[in-house]
Write an enzyme that holds these catalytic residues in place. Structure first.
Site, PDB file in Angstrom:
ATOM      1  N   SER A  13      55.805  40.605  49.073  1.00  0.00           N
ATOM      2  CA  SER A  13      55.528  40.196  50.453  1.00  0.00           C
ATOM      3  C   SER A  13      54.474  39.079  50.511  1.00  0.00           C
ATOM      4  O   SER A  13      54.521  38.230  51.400  1.00  0.00           O
ATOM      5  CB  SER A  13      55.111  41.393  51.314  1.00  0.00           C
ATOM      6  OG  SER A  13      53.847  41.851  50.960  1.00  0.00           O
ATOM      7  N   LEU A  90      50.850  43.363  38.117  1.00  0.00           N
ATOM      8  CA  LEU A  90      50.205  44.610  37.694  1.00  0.00           C
ATOM      9  C   LEU A  90      49.775  44.661  36.230  1.00  0.00           C
ATOM     10  O   LEU A  90      49.276  45.675  35.769  1.00  0.00           O
ATOM     11  CB  LEU A  90      51.113  45.809  38.005  1.00  0.00           C
ATOM     12  CG  LEU A  90      51.343  46.038  39.502  1.00  0.00           C
ATOM     13  CD1 LEU A  90      52.240  47.241  39.721  1.00  0.00           C
ATOM     14  CD2 LEU A  90      50.024  46.215  40.253  1.00  0.00           C
ATOM     15  N   ILE A  93      46.029  40.108  32.421  1.00  0.00           N
ATOM     16  CA  ILE A  93      46.323  38.819  31.797  1.00  0.00           C
ATOM     17  C   ILE A  93      45.466  38.702  30.523  1.00  0.00           C
ATOM     18  O   ILE A  93      44.261  38.962  30.577  1.00  0.00           O
ATOM     19  CB  ILE A  93      45.930  37.675  32.767  1.00  0.00           C
ATOM     20  CG1 ILE A  93      46.660  37.839  34.102  1.00  0.00           C
ATOM     21  CG2 ILE A  93      46.137  36.318  32.177  1.00  0.00           C
ATOM     22  CD1 ILE A  93      47.970  37.159  34.218  1.00  0.00           C
ATOM     23  N   ASN A 107      43.353  36.101  42.184  1.00  0.00           N
ATOM     24  CA  ASN A 107      44.073  37.347  42.444  1.00  0.00           C
ATOM     25  C   ASN A 107      43.766  37.795  43.863  1.00  0.00           C
ATOM     26  O   ASN A 107      42.665  37.582  44.367  1.00  0.00           O
ATOM     27  CB  ASN A 107      43.585  38.414  41.457  1.00  0.00           C
ATOM     28  CG  ASN A 107      44.244  39.767  41.686  1.00  0.00           C
ATOM     29  OD1 ASN A 107      45.468  39.862  41.815  1.00  0.00           O
ATOM     30  ND2 ASN A 107      43.449  40.826  41.745  1.00  0.00           N
ATOM     31  N   HIS A 109      43.296  41.183  46.012  1.00  0.00           N
ATOM     32  CA  HIS A 109      43.087  42.626  45.849  1.00  0.00           C
ATOM     33  C   HIS A 109      43.064  43.253  47.250  1.00  0.00           C
ATOM     34  O   HIS A 109      42.398  42.742  48.149  1.00  0.00           O
ATOM     35  CB  HIS A 109      41.756  42.882  45.128  1.00  0.00           C
ATOM     36  CG  HIS A 109      41.534  44.338  44.870  1.00  0.00           C
ATOM     37  ND1 HIS A 109      42.170  45.006  43.845  1.00  0.00           N
ATOM     38  CD2 HIS A 109      40.773  45.260  45.514  1.00  0.00           C
ATOM     39  CE1 HIS A 109      41.807  46.278  43.880  1.00  0.00           C
ATOM     40  NE2 HIS A 109      40.966  46.467  44.870  1.00  0.00           N
ATOM     41  N   GLU A 179      46.138  40.315  54.217  1.00  0.00           N
ATOM     42  CA  GLU A 179      46.466  39.627  52.955  1.00  0.00           C
ATOM     43  C   GLU A 179      47.356  38.416  53.211  1.00  0.00           C
ATOM     44  O   GLU A 179      47.165  37.354  52.630  1.00  0.00           O
ATOM     45  CB  GLU A 179      47.213  40.564  52.006  1.00  0.00           C
ATOM     46  CG  GLU A 179      46.376  41.666  51.419  1.00  0.00           C
ATOM     47  CD  GLU A 179      47.156  42.460  50.375  1.00  0.00           C
ATOM     48  OE1 GLU A 179      47.775  41.850  49.497  1.00  0.00           O
ATOM     49  OE2 GLU A 179      47.151  43.700  50.477  1.00  0.00           O
TER      50      GLU A 179
HETATM   51  C1  GRF Z   1      49.299  43.725  47.534  1.00  0.00           C
HETATM   52  O1  GRF Z   1      48.695  44.715  48.306  1.00  0.00           O
HETATM   53  C2  GRF Z   1      48.290  43.019  46.666  1.00  0.00           C
HETATM   54  O2  GRF Z   1      47.041  42.917  47.230  1.00  0.00           O
HETATM   55  C3  GRF Z   1      48.214  43.932  45.484  1.00  0.00           C
HETATM   56  O3  GRF Z   1      49.519  44.393  45.282  1.00  0.00           O
HETATM   57  C4  GRF Z   1      50.239  44.340  46.520  1.00  0.00           C
HETATM   58  C5  GRF Z   1      51.444  43.490  46.281  1.00  0.00           C
HETATM   59  O4  GRF Z   1      52.281  43.448  47.394  1.00  0.00           O
HETATM   60  N1  GRF Z   1      47.579  43.282  44.371  1.00  0.00           N
HETATM   61  P1  GRF Z   1      53.463  42.410  47.473  1.00  0.00           P
HETATM   62  O5  GRF Z   1      54.272  42.545  46.196  1.00  0.00           O
HETATM   63  O6  GRF Z   1      52.889  41.031  47.624  1.00  0.00           O
HETATM   64  O7  GRF Z   1      54.254  42.824  48.659  1.00  0.00           O
END
Ligand code: GRF
Length: 206
Positions: A13, A90, A93, A107, A109, A179
């Site tokens: 997303s 996930l 690196i 990144n 978070h 985000e």
């Molecule tokens: C997000 O909440 C991001 O902050 C975290 O993992 C999630 C990924 O969501 N690191 P998406 O794959 O971008 O929907």
């Protein structure tokens, strides 16, 4: 064009938010490649649907159909990638990669670091911990990636009120909204050369 590579492992997303901004906020930014450790994740599908080069990365061992981090470095050099954006990636690196791209790997978070960060703090684990602690404000943090989980210099944070949520899922939904605004904004600032590090702090210039 300012070129970014986006690293993903799941739903994508945040990648979608970046792609959706390409006709507006991020019109000067090209997604040059999308990289994943999971060949069949929805985020990679999304990238393929947009005709973006997709790559599957595999630690440092060569395996057919996959690239190593070492190979990524030279591929990115050839493509002229300016910034690497971890958006729900996930895997940790490797240090050599982070060092090669010092201050050019960021990144997102899903909490206000340094709270609710570190090893094991990803995805719903974060939102469950926030909910269980009855925290009233959560949010998103964009930070530089260094060799320690969620430890790099903070570039930008945005908060959201979670005082009235009823579940970790509610927290996740509120944070995700934040985000999707914060990450494109920070990428835009990078593309304008308006992100600076001074005295071990990250600053965004107007
Ligand atoms: C997000 O909440 C991001 O902050 C975290 O993992 C999630 C990924 O969501 N690191 P998406 O794959 O971008 O929907």
């Amino acid at each position: 064009m300012y070129k970014i590579a986006v690293f993903v492992s799941g739903r994508g997303s945040n990648l979608k938010a970046i792609l959706n901004s390409q006709n507006s906020l991020l019109s000067g930014v090209e997604v040059a490649a999308v990289v994943s450790n999971k060949p069949d994740c929805p985020a990679l599908e999304l990238a393929r649907g947009h005709g973006i080069t997709t790559l599957v990365v595999n630690s440092n061992k060569h395996e057919s159909g996959r690239v190593t981090y070492f190979e990524l470095i030279s591929l990115f050099e050839k493509k002229g990638v300016d910034l690497i954006v971890l958006a729900g990636f996930l895997k940790k690196i490797p240090d050599e990669f982070v060092t090669a791209y010092e201050n050019r790997v960021i990144n997102i978070h899903p909490a206000l670091l340094p709270s609710f960060g570190g090893r094991g703090m990803y995805g719903m684990n974060v939102h469950r911990a926030v909910f269980e602690k009855s925290v009233q404000i959560s949010g998103a943090t964009v930070h530089f990636v260094n060799t320690v989980y969620d430890d790099g210099i903070i570039i930008a944070q945005r908060a959201t009120d979670v005082s009235e949520v009823e579940s970790p899922e509610d927290v996740a939904a509120k944070v995700l909204e934040v985000e999707h605004e914060l990450l494109p904004y920070v990428i835009k600032k990078f593309s304008e050369d308006k992100v600076v590090v001074k005295n071990n702090r990250g600053y965004i210039l107007d």
